[in-house]
Design a protein around this motif. Structure first.
Motif, PDB file in Angstrom:
ATOM      1  N   LYS A 590       0.835  -1.216   0.000  1.00 20.03           N
ATOM      2  CA  LYS A 590       0.000   0.000   0.000  1.00 20.03           C
ATOM      3  C   LYS A 590       0.861   1.253   0.000  1.00 20.03           C
ATOM      4  N   ILE A 591       1.918   1.205   0.823  1.00 23.08           N
ATOM      5  CA  ILE A 591       2.812   2.358   0.913  1.00 23.08           C
ATOM      6  C   ILE A 591       3.522   2.567  -0.424  1.00 23.08           C
ATOM      7  N   LEU A 592       3.961   1.441  -0.991  1.00 24.63           N
ATOM      8  CA  LEU A 592       4.683   1.513  -2.243  1.00 24.63           C
ATOM      9  C   LEU A 592       3.797   2.100  -3.347  1.00 24.63           C
ATOM     10  N   ASP A 593       2.536   1.646  -3.354  1.00 25.41           N
ATOM     11  CA  ASP A 593       1.597   2.175  -4.348  1.00 25.41           C
ATOM     12  C   ASP A 593       1.442   3.674  -4.179  1.00 25.41           C
ATOM     13  N   LEU A 594       1.365   4.055  -2.939  1.00 23.44           N
ATOM     14  CA  LEU A 594       1.175   5.479  -2.660  1.00 23.44           C
ATOM     15  C   LEU A 594       2.392   6.277  -3.108  1.00 23.44           C
ATOM     16  N   ASN A 596       4.445   5.546  -5.419  1.00 21.02           N
ATOM     17  CA  ASN A 596       4.598   5.531  -6.875  1.00 21.02           C
ATOM     18  C   ASN A 596       3.476   6.226  -7.617  1.00 21.02           C
ATOM     19  N   GLU A 597       2.282   6.228  -7.006  1.00 18.02           N
ATOM     20  CA  GLU A 597       1.145   6.763  -7.750  1.00 18.02           C
ATOM     21  C   GLU A 597       0.504   7.970  -7.102  1.00 18.02           C
ATOM     22  N   GLY A 598       0.754   8.138  -5.840  1.00 22.25           N
ATOM     23  CA  GLY A 598       0.055   9.221  -5.126  1.00 22.25           C
ATOM     24  C   GLY A 598       0.545  10.597  -5.537  1.00 22.25           C
ATOM     25  N   SER A 599      -0.340  11.531  -5.468  1.00 18.00           N
ATOM     26  CA  SER A 599       0.033  12.923  -5.713  1.00 18.00           C
ATOM     27  C   SER A 599       0.792  13.439  -4.484  1.00 18.00           C
ATOM     28  N   ARG A 601      -0.130  15.605  -2.536  1.00 10.44           N
ATOM     29  CA  ARG A 601      -1.086  15.726  -1.433  1.00 10.44           C
ATOM     30  C   ARG A 601      -1.305  14.379  -0.746  1.00 10.44           C
ATOM     31  N   ASP A 602      -1.406  13.285  -1.611  1.00 15.21           N
ATOM     32  CA  ASP A 602      -1.581  11.946  -1.042  1.00 15.21           C
ATOM     33  C   ASP A 602      -0.377  11.573  -0.179  1.00 15.21           C
ATOM     34  N   LEU A 603       0.802  11.924  -0.710  1.00 17.54           N
ATOM     35  CA  LEU A 603       2.031  11.555   0.006  1.00 17.54           C
ATOM     36  C   LEU A 603       2.106  12.196   1.380  1.00 17.54           C
ATOM     37  N   ARG A 604       1.479  13.351   1.475  1.00 15.65           N
ATOM     38  CA  ARG A 604       1.531  14.047   2.770  1.00 15.65           C
ATOM     39  C   ARG A 604       0.747  13.312   3.844  1.00 15.65           C
ATOM     40  N   SER A 605      -0.072  12.354   3.404  1.00 16.50           N
ATOM     41  CA  SER A 605      -0.791  11.584   4.416  1.00 16.50           C
ATOM     42  C   SER A 605       0.123  10.569   5.094  1.00 16.50           C
ATOM     43  N   LEU A 606       1.304  10.337   4.494  1.00 13.90           N
ATOM     44  CA  LEU A 606       2.281   9.441   5.138  1.00 13.90           C
ATOM     45  C   LEU A 606       2.962  10.170   6.287  1.00 13.90           C
ATOM     46  N   GLN A 607       3.350   9.395   7.272  1.00 11.25           N
ATOM     47  CA  GLN A 607       3.981   9.990   8.431  1.00 11.25           C
ATOM     48  C   GLN A 607       5.311  10.643   8.054  1.00 11.25           C
ATOM     49  N   ARG A 608       5.550  11.810   8.617  1.00  9.84           N
ATOM     50  CA  ARG A 608       6.798  12.560   8.463  1.00  9.84           C
ATOM     51  C   ARG A 608       7.040  13.021   7.037  1.00  9.84           C
ATOM     52  N   ILE A 609       6.044  13.024   6.241  1.00 11.80           N
ATOM     53  CA  ILE A 609       6.178  13.587   4.894  1.00 11.80           C
ATOM     54  C   ILE A 609       5.391  14.878   4.855  1.00 11.80           C
ATOM     55  N   GLY A 610       6.137  15.941   4.724  1.00 11.42           N
ATOM     56  CA  GLY A 610       5.478  17.241   4.622  1.00 11.42           C
ATOM     57  C   GLY A 610       5.388  17.649   3.166  1.00 11.42           C
ATOM     58  N   GLN A 611       5.018  18.887   2.952  1.00 12.50           N
ATOM     59  CA  GLN A 611       4.834  19.408   1.590  1.00 12.50           C
ATOM     60  C   GLN A 611       6.114  19.300   0.786  1.00 12.50           C
ATOM     61  N   ILE A 617       9.623  13.764  -3.546  1.00 13.54           N
ATOM     62  CA  ILE A 617       9.356  12.374  -3.928  1.00 13.54           C
ATOM     63  C   ILE A 617       8.745  12.334  -5.329  1.00 13.54           C
ATOM     64  N   VAL A 618       7.766  13.232  -5.556  1.00 11.53           N
ATOM     65  CA  VAL A 618       7.110  13.257  -6.868  1.00 11.53           C
ATOM     66  C   VAL A 618       8.148  13.571  -7.953  1.00 11.53           C
ATOM     67  N   GLY A 619       9.035  14.555  -7.669  1.00 13.04           N
ATOM     68  CA  GLY A 619      10.071  14.945  -8.629  1.00 13.04           C
ATOM     69  C   GLY A 619      11.015  13.798  -8.912  1.00 13.04           C
ATOM     70  N   TRP A 620      11.414  13.149  -7.841  1.00 14.44           N
ATOM     71  CA  TRP A 620      12.333  12.004  -7.964  1.00 14.44           C
ATOM     72  C   TRP A 620      11.717  10.920  -8.831  1.00 14.44           C
ATOM     73  N   ARG A 621      10.400  10.660  -8.549  1.00 15.97           N
ATOM     74  CA  ARG A 621       9.679   9.604  -9.257  1.00 15.97           C
ATOM     75  C   ARG A 621       9.640   9.911 -10.752  1.00 15.97           C
ATOM     76  N   GLU A 622       9.419  11.183 -11.080  1.00 16.36           N
ATOM     77  CA  GLU A 622       9.339  11.565 -12.490  1.00 16.36           C
ATOM     78  C   GLU A 622      10.685  11.375 -13.187  1.00 16.36           C
ATOM     79  N   LEU A 623      11.756  11.668 -12.447  1.00 15.94           N
ATOM     80  CA  LEU A 623      13.098  11.559 -13.037  1.00 15.94           C
ATOM     81  C   LEU A 623      13.558  10.111 -13.135  1.00 15.94           C
ATOM     82  N   HIS A 624      13.314   9.342 -12.051  1.00 13.38           N
ATOM     83  CA  HIS A 624      13.941   8.017 -11.958  1.00 13.38           C
ATOM     84  C   HIS A 624      12.967   6.861 -12.031  1.00 13.38           C
TER      85      HIS A 624
END
Ligand SMILES: Nc1ncnc2c1ncn2[C@@H]1O[C@H](COP(=O)(O)OP(=O)(O)OP(=O)(O)O)[C@@H](O)[C@H]1O
Length: 682
Positions: A590-594, A596-599, A601-611, A617-624
């Protein structure tokens, strides 16, 4: 009104505010709303000739013009007259009834509204003050007439079935040579005049007699009148040597909630006459008495002048008389001054002086208001504050047995029982008195801002709605709690049924929760449900997936300091988890899906992930490209397949190791159970 007139009115209003009226207003019903002004009303009564002076052919020095005005010869210019206009003028043929009905009777109704009223007889010695106030058995004056009417009124208004219960008490005192003497208890000595925090003038220790009929009144009043100091002077065979004050209090108690209490005070005052000692021939004691009378009347004149001129200091405290009259002049009472004058020439100067004083007095503005509070029974703190006010010893002294009887709560005003179905207004009576008082002050405040008052509470409609809503919510909450308690009791009973040991040890139902808590500490095993935050929803959908067993090894030591880098021993004495590998794998996925696919905003629902981290993470995902897996941190206990397995993110990873913050999990155990506390990039 011209500019001068406006300025004068403003000055007078300022003076009224500086005087007692302003202070009183703050603590009474209507606080915040400036009470409307009520000018001191002034009537002049001319007595007929006495002692055969008319028979001698002496013309009167005063002549009535109409029902409100009179004229008197101008001593400076005999060709002219001085004209005066008052609220009423009663000529020498006027009867006691004329004076009473024209000037006094109309203000009595204010007492039943919880407002104060005062009637003062003023004038030179021998001008007819005592005659006006007391009269004789054949020609009863203001006092007996007012008492008769007032008692009748209170009987009608306070009868069975009426909203208010009424009671009347009387006190009678004289101010003799600057001493306040209780005429109902002459042995009591000089009493002190006090002012309470609300600006009320009171005399602790003054006798109060309850009266329910005119016969009651006479029984107390007539003997007390004989205690008044009178003496013969050249101008009056029975000259009053003191100022006599009859105080009649009308107490009202509301029979239904919110059990308001009102108090209206009526002062009936027969002032001692001003004396010109060249004419009275006073000597010795009479001269001393005369000095005291004249000086207090002089202060009275200064008080009136100060009020008229809007002076910042009104010298009420300069004499006992003015201190007592603080309410009546520039204060909170509906006041009427009856200036008595004599027609004889020898009284000419006294008459001019009395007319001038009367003319100045009619400029004085009072601000009467309703003196209302909550009943002492409802508002216990008020009782205390009164005690504090006069001090314990004085309070004891002031509270005679009869007064205690008066102060006792009305038996008719019993609050509704909690088990009954109460109307919103009835419910008010069972509310916390402090809350009720605040609500009433809020009501007054809103009333002062122009809100429409309602009947009953005099509360604006919307406030009452809010109040009712709050009460309904409270009722619902109580119902909810009751249901919960029932559920808990049912659970306890069910548990007892399967656990006979518990049943043996169990005490009566009410004590069960406490007893069970004690037992729980001693139990080696405890079952608990732990849920990672993100899995709560899913788990709710599939309850079979939530079975995790926690074993308690001992007491946990320091939850906050637990970190991935800490050795495992530090967390000894902790709960240990056994979590199904399927659930762990599912959580990681579930975390992995989030990731890889979460926006962002979705990622911010994970603990210790702020704006910021979410965007990285989104930038990294797009690059790599997508992340391949999520693993548990090194050395974490109870992590099933992920235990001790550390997959570090690539060195260039923009996001540091991803850990869950225990405080943000539903339980600390849940944090420990959470499988994906690090992520790594493929
Ligand atoms: N309106 C009146 N009709 C008839 N007699 C009157 C009237 N007013 C006063 N008197 C008589 O005048 C005399 C003096 O009156 P009274 O004692 O009331 O004066 P006073 O102003 O109270 O005097 P003091 O200030 O000295 O006490 C009394 O004998 C009283 O009966």
């Amino acid at each position: 009104m011209d500019a001068g007139g406006t300025a004068q009115l403003r000055r007078r209003e300022m003076a009224a505010a500086i005087s007692g009226a302003g202070r009183c207003r703050l603590s009474k019903v209507g606080a915040g709303r400036r009470p409307p002004p009520a000018r001191v009303r002034v009537a002049v009564r001319l007595r007929p000739f006495v002692d055969g002076t008319a028979a001698a052919g002496e013309p009167p020095c005063v002549r009535g013009l109409d029902s409100c005005s009179l004229e008197i010869a101008n001593w400076r210019n005999h060709q002219e007259t001085l004209k005066y206009q008052f609220d009423a003028f009663y000529g020498e043929r006027s009867s006691q009834q004329d004076v009473y009905a024209g000037s006094v009777q109309p203000i009595l109704r204010h007492l039943l509204e919880g407002q104060n009223a005062s009637v003062l007889a003023y004038g030179p010695t021998g001008a007819g003050k005592t005659h006006t106030m007391l009269g004789s058995p054949e020609q009863p004056g203001v006092i007996p007439r007012a008492l008769m009417d007032l008692l009748q009124l209170t009987r009608e208004e306070g009868g069975e079935g009426r909203p208010w219960a009424l009671s009347v008490t009387m006190s009678y005192l004289e101010i003799y040579q600057e001493k306040v003497l209780d005429l109902l208890d002459p042995a009591s000595g000089d009493l002190v005049i006090r002012e309470d925090c609300r600006g009320n003038i009171l005399i602790p220790g003054l006798t109060q007699k309850p009266i329910t009929s005119f016969a009651d009144f006479e029984r107390h009043f007539l003997p007390a009148s004989r205690n008044r100091t009178v003496g013969a002077t050249r101008l009056n065979q029975r000259s009053s040597r003191s100022h006599a004050v009859l105080l009649v209090k009308v107490d009202q108690r509301e029979r239904l909630a919110p059990f308001r209490q009102r108090e209206g005070k009526l002062y009936l005052i027969d002032l001692a006459g001003s004396e010109d000692n060249r004419r009275t021939g006073n000597k010795g004691l009479r001269l001393k008495e005369s000095g005291a009378i004249n000086s207090s009347l002089f202060v009275l004149g200064k008080v009136v002048d100060a009020l008229n001129q809007g002076l910042p200091r009104v010298p009420y405290r300069d004499s006992k008389l003015t201190r007592l009259l603080q309410d009546s002049l520039g204060g909170s009472a509906h006041s009427i001054l009856i200036a008595n004058i004599a027609p004889e020439r020898r009284f000419y100067l006294d008459t001019v002086s009395a007319l001038n004083f009367a003319a100045r007095s009619k400029e004085v503005i009072n601000r009467p208001f309703t003196n209302e509070s909550l009943q002492l029974r409802v508002l216990a703190p008020i009782k205390l504050s009164q005690k504090e006010l006069v001090g314990p010893s004085e309070a004891k002294r002031a509270r005679g047995p009869e007064e205690e009887e008066i102060g006792s709560p009305e038996p008719t005003a019993a609050p509704a029982s909690a088990s009954q179905k109460l109307s919103p207004l009835q419910k008010l009576s069972s509310m916390d008195p402090a809350v009720l008082e605040r609500l009433l002050s809020l009501d007054r405040l809103l009333g002062s801002q122009g809100s429409q008052g309602t009947h009953g509470l005099n509360t604006p409609r919307r406030e009452r709605m809010v109040l009712m809503k709050t009460m309904e919510e409270k009722d619902l909450e109580i119902e909810r709690l009751k249901m919960k308690q029932k559920e808990l009791e049912a659970k306890v009973l069910a548990q007892e049924a399967v656990d006979p040991k518990d049943k043996e040890n169990s005490s009566p139902a009410v004590l069960r929760p406490l007893a069970r808590r004690t037992v729980t500490v001693a139990q080696p095993l405890k079952k608990a449900v732990v849920m990672p935050l993100q899995l709560i929803q899913e788990q709710a959908a599939s309850p079979n997936a939530e079975i995790h067993i926690l074993k308690k090894k001992g007491r946990k030591r320091k939850l906050e300091s637990l970190d991935a880098s800490e050795p495992e021993e530090k967390a000894e004495d902790c709960w240990e988890l056994q979590i199904s590998p399927e659930l762990l794998a599912h959580g990681r996925q579930k975390i992995l899906d989030l990731l890889n696919e979460g926006s962002a905003r979705d990622l911010r629902s994970l603990q210790r992930i702020g704006q910021k981290k979410a965007q990285l993470i989104v930038g990294w995902r797009e690059l790599h490209g997508p992340f391949s897996q999520v693993t548990a941190p090194r050395g974490w206990p109870g992590m099933g397949g992920g235990r001790g397995e550390a997959r570090q993110p690539p060195p260039s990873s923009p996001a540091p190791s991803y850990r869950c913050c225990p405080a943000r999990w539903r339980t600390w155990n849940a944090w420990r159970a959470y499988p994906g506390s690090r992520w790594s990039h493929s």
